[in-house]
Write an enzyme that holds these catalytic residues in place. Structure first.
Site, PDB file in Angstrom:
ATOM      1  N   PHE A 182       0.515  -1.008   0.216  1.00  0.00           N
ATOM      2  CA  PHE A 182      -0.177   0.118   0.005  1.00  0.00           C
ATOM      3  C   PHE A 182       0.840   1.568  -0.391  1.00  0.00           C
ATOM      4  O   PHE A 182       2.244   1.177   0.612  1.00  0.00           O
ATOM      5  CB  PHE A 182      -1.015   0.087   1.709  1.00  0.00           C
ATOM      6  N   ASP A 183       0.059   2.145  -0.992  1.00  0.00           N
ATOM      7  CA  ASP A 183       1.000   3.457  -0.061  1.00  0.00           C
ATOM      8  C   ASP A 183       0.277   4.037   1.262  1.00  0.00           C
ATOM      9  O   ASP A 183      -0.358   3.390   1.237  1.00  0.00           O
ATOM     10  CB  ASP A 183       0.085   4.934  -1.322  1.00  0.00           C
ATOM     11  N   LEU A 184       0.844   5.304   1.608  1.00  0.00           N
ATOM     12  CA  LEU A 184       0.167   5.856   2.568  1.00  0.00           C
ATOM     13  C   LEU A 184      -0.145   6.876   2.510  1.00  0.00           C
ATOM     14  O   LEU A 184      -1.673   6.673   3.221  1.00  0.00           O
ATOM     15  CB  LEU A 184       1.853   5.351   3.209  1.00  0.00           C
TER      16      LEU A 184
END
Length: 219
Positions: A12-14
């Site tokens: 995941f991106d944050l």
């Protein structure tokens, strides 16, 4: 019986994907620009920078004052993170479901390690990552999105291969990085990027809601 996941490894991106830091980031940029340069920046431009390293954006905007802008941003952001960070409803439940289904989860972000760890801790999402090494931050790679290096390192640390993994993010650079890494890409539309830009980047799946993302990842 838990569902059979589509991918055994999910990165995941944050910012704008797992945690709602968009308001915090925009306000931090505006504080830096107003303090150092005496005027705010166009919010559309700021949003286009989210997902990339801060110093890259500041060097693009003002090469001669980039270091001052960076330091001012970091100080204000740190002081206001706990006040302004927000949760995305349902993300914690989705991560819990992924763990139950046997999916290994990581995050790859252009954020510095300290702020990234704080964001995950304050929202309670750190418990769902596959160990402390499953968080890849700015300090971990020499190159950053849209370069695939952070994504590839996250998958390597989890013991997977790019072909078994998907990257989930809210920005064009996220989709570009996934493609460059040889990973599948899911674009979410609740973050910083506009839906039209995310769609135009050509992810395998576009998720407008957390339920859409659950369906993409778990069926």
């Amino acid at each position: 019986m838990p569902p059979t996941p589509r991918w055994p490894y999910v990165v995941f991106d944050l910012d704008g994907t797992l945690v709602d830091t968009i308001g915090l980031i925009v306000d931090s940029y505006q504080h830096a620009f107003t303090t150092v340069l005496g005027a705010p920046e166009d919010e559309v431009v700021i949003r286009s920078w989210i997902g990339q390293p801060l110093i890259r954006a500041f060097r693009e905007r003002s090469p001669e004052r980039a270091d001052d802008l960076f330091a001012t941003y970091i100080a204000w952001n740190h002081a206001n993170t706990e006040r302004l960070i927000r949760r995305y409803a349902g993300v914690d439940g989705l991560l819990a479901d992924l763990v139950v289904a046997g999916v290994r989860c990581a995050a790859a972000t252009s954020k510095l390690r300290g702020p990234a760890e704080a964001a995950l801790r304050l929202t309670g999402l750190d418990a769902y990552l596959s160990g402390p090494q499953a968080l890849v931050t700015l300090e971990d790679t020499a190159e950053h999105k849209p370069d695939p290096a952070p994504l590839l390192l996250a998958v390597e640390r989890m013991g997977g291969t790019p072909g078994e993994a998907v990257y989930v993010g809210d920005a064009v650079v996220d989709v570009q990085a996934a493609r460059a890494a040889g990973m599948a890409a899911v674009g979410v539309t609740w973050g910083a990027g506009s839906r039209s830009d995310v769609v135009a980047a050509g992810p395998d799946v576009v998720a407008d809601t957390v339920d859409d993302l659950r369906t993409a990842l778990l069926g």
